[in-house]
Design an enzyme around this catalytic site. Sequence first.
Site, PDB file in Angstrom:
ATOM      1  N   MET A  30       0.672  -0.847   0.077  1.00 40.52           N
ATOM      2  CA  MET A  30      -0.464   0.259  -0.065  1.00 40.52           C
ATOM      3  C   MET A  30       0.820   0.574   0.001  1.00 40.52           C
ATOM      4  O   MET A  30       0.627   2.059   0.257  1.00 40.52           O
ATOM      5  CB  MET A  30      -0.950   0.119   1.089  1.00 40.52           C
ATOM      6  CG  MET A  30      -1.636  -1.399   1.331  1.00 40.52           C
ATOM      7  SD  MET A  30      -3.720  -0.905   1.981  1.00 40.52           S
ATOM      8  CE  MET A  30      -2.689  -1.093   3.837  1.00 40.52           C
ATOM      9  N   GLY A  31       1.495   0.836  -0.174  1.00 38.41           N
ATOM     10  CA  GLY A  31       3.265   2.219  -0.456  1.00 38.41           C
ATOM     11  C   GLY A  31       3.118   2.337   0.482  1.00 38.41           C
ATOM     12  O   GLY A  31       3.298   1.912   1.838  1.00 38.41           O
ATOM     13  N   HIS A  34       8.972   1.357   2.836  1.00 38.02           N
ATOM     14  CA  HIS A  34      10.287   0.859   3.773  1.00 38.02           C
ATOM     15  C   HIS A  34      11.222   0.242   3.579  1.00 38.02           C
ATOM     16  O   HIS A  34      10.754  -0.967   2.978  1.00 38.02           O
ATOM     17  CB  HIS A  34       9.652   1.071   5.688  1.00 38.02           C
ATOM     18  CG  HIS A  34       8.973  -0.001   5.700  1.00 38.02           C
ATOM     19  ND1 HIS A  34       9.138  -1.490   5.736  1.00 38.02           N
ATOM     20  CD2 HIS A  34       7.991   0.679   5.883  1.00 38.02           C
ATOM     21  CE1 HIS A  34       7.623  -1.600   6.212  1.00 38.02           C
ATOM     22  NE2 HIS A  34       6.813  -1.100   6.476  1.00 38.02           N
ATOM     23  N   HIS A  37       9.790  -3.414   3.075  1.00 40.67           N
ATOM     24  CA  HIS A  37       8.953  -3.550   1.215  1.00 40.67           C
ATOM     25  C   HIS A  37      10.289  -3.953   1.002  1.00 40.67           C
ATOM     26  O   HIS A  37      10.287  -4.955   0.364  1.00 40.67           O
ATOM     27  CB  HIS A  37       8.735  -2.527   1.050  1.00 40.67           C
ATOM     28  CG  HIS A  37       7.195  -2.028   1.803  1.00 40.67           C
ATOM     29  ND1 HIS A  37       6.761  -1.322   2.473  1.00 40.67           N
ATOM     30  CD2 HIS A  37       5.814  -2.762   1.872  1.00 40.67           C
ATOM     31  CE1 HIS A  37       6.077  -0.971   3.670  1.00 40.67           C
ATOM     32  NE2 HIS A  37       5.051  -2.232   2.554  1.00 40.67           N
ATOM     33  N   GLN A  61      -9.962  -2.302   3.113  1.00 42.60           N
ATOM     34  CA  GLN A  61      -9.793  -3.598   4.192  1.00 42.60           C
ATOM     35  C   GLN A  61      -9.508  -2.047   5.360  1.00 42.60           C
ATOM     36  O   GLN A  61      -9.052  -2.891   6.416  1.00 42.60           O
ATOM     37  CB  GLN A  61      -8.391  -4.117   3.864  1.00 42.60           C
ATOM     38  CG  GLN A  61      -7.683  -2.697   3.622  1.00 42.60           C
ATOM     39  CD  GLN A  61      -5.887  -3.781   2.737  1.00 42.60           C
ATOM     40  OE1 GLN A  61      -5.614  -4.331   1.609  1.00 42.60           O
ATOM     41  NE2 GLN A  61      -5.137  -4.043   4.085  1.00 42.60           N
TER      42      GLN A  61
END
Length: 281
Positions: A30-31, A34, A37, A61
Amino acid sequence: MIVFKQIADLQKHLQSLKKENKRVGFVPTMGALHQGHLSLIKLAQSFSDIVVCSIFVNPTQFNDSKDFDQYPITIEQDILLLEKQNTNILFLPSISEIYPKEKQPLSTYHLGVIETVLEGSFRPGHFQGVCQVVDRLLEIVIPDNLFLGQKDYQQVMIIQKMIELKKHSTKIIIGETLREKTGLANSSRNLRLSENEKKNATAIYQSLLFIKENIDKKPILELQQEVSDRLLNSGFKHIDYIAIVNAKTLQSIATFNKEVPTIALIAAFMGEVRLIDNLIL
Ligand code: PAF
C-alpha cells in the site's frame, strides 16, 4: 522499471514475459515503502526473473475511514526506492481499475474462525477487504510466488486460505520482519510516530522477547498482565490484545507446550497509531 496503471497494458507485457518462461514474483503493497518492503523485493528477486510490485491503498480493507484518510502516501519516494532496488515492474492502479462497476458486488470469502479472532475481532471486515484486493491482484498478475511479511502473520494465514478457496496457482513465500536497531518492527505507520513515540514503541518488541524468555517459567495470564503493565507504562494508550496462541489455528493456549507451534502477537495504540508485531515462541 516500467510503471503500469492499466491492467490491459500490464497483462500484455506479462504475457510476453511468461511466454519466455520467466518466473514472476509479486510484492503487493500500500506504498509508504520502507526497508521491510525492500527486503521483500530482494527476497522476491532471489526467487524470480521478474519482480512486480503493486502500490494500491485498498479502501475496502479499512474498517476505520479516518485510518484510510490518514494512510501515508509517499509515491514519488516509493518510485525512487523501487528503482534503486532494480524492481522490474510497478503496478499503480486507480480504484476504478481494481474495482470496476462490472465486478460489483465484491466477493465474500468463507475464511472460518481465523477471520474472527485477533485483528479480525478488532477490525471487522478488514480481512474480507484484504482478500478482495489480493484475489483481484492475483487474477491480474498471476505470479508464480507471492511475497508477504511475517509482521502481518494473521494476514498471511488469511491469504493462504483465500488462495486455497479460489484455487490460485500462486505460492506464498514469507519474509521475516525487518526491525530498526531498537527492535521496532518496520511499518508504514511508523511515519506517523514522533521520535519520542518511536522510542517508546519499542516496548512491543521488548514485551514479545519477555514473553519468549518467560513462556515456560510463568503462567500465561500472569505474563499477559505483566506485559500489559509494561506497555501502558511505556506510553501505549490502549492495548487491543496480547495474545499467546497456537500458530496454526490462532486459538488461545492455556499452557505452553514446546511441541505445539506457538506465537505471541500484540496490537496496541501509541497515540493515534495502531501498531502490531509478533514473535514465534
Ligand atoms: O499488507 C499490506 O500492505 C496489505 O494488506 C496488502 C497485502 C498489500 C493488501 O492491500
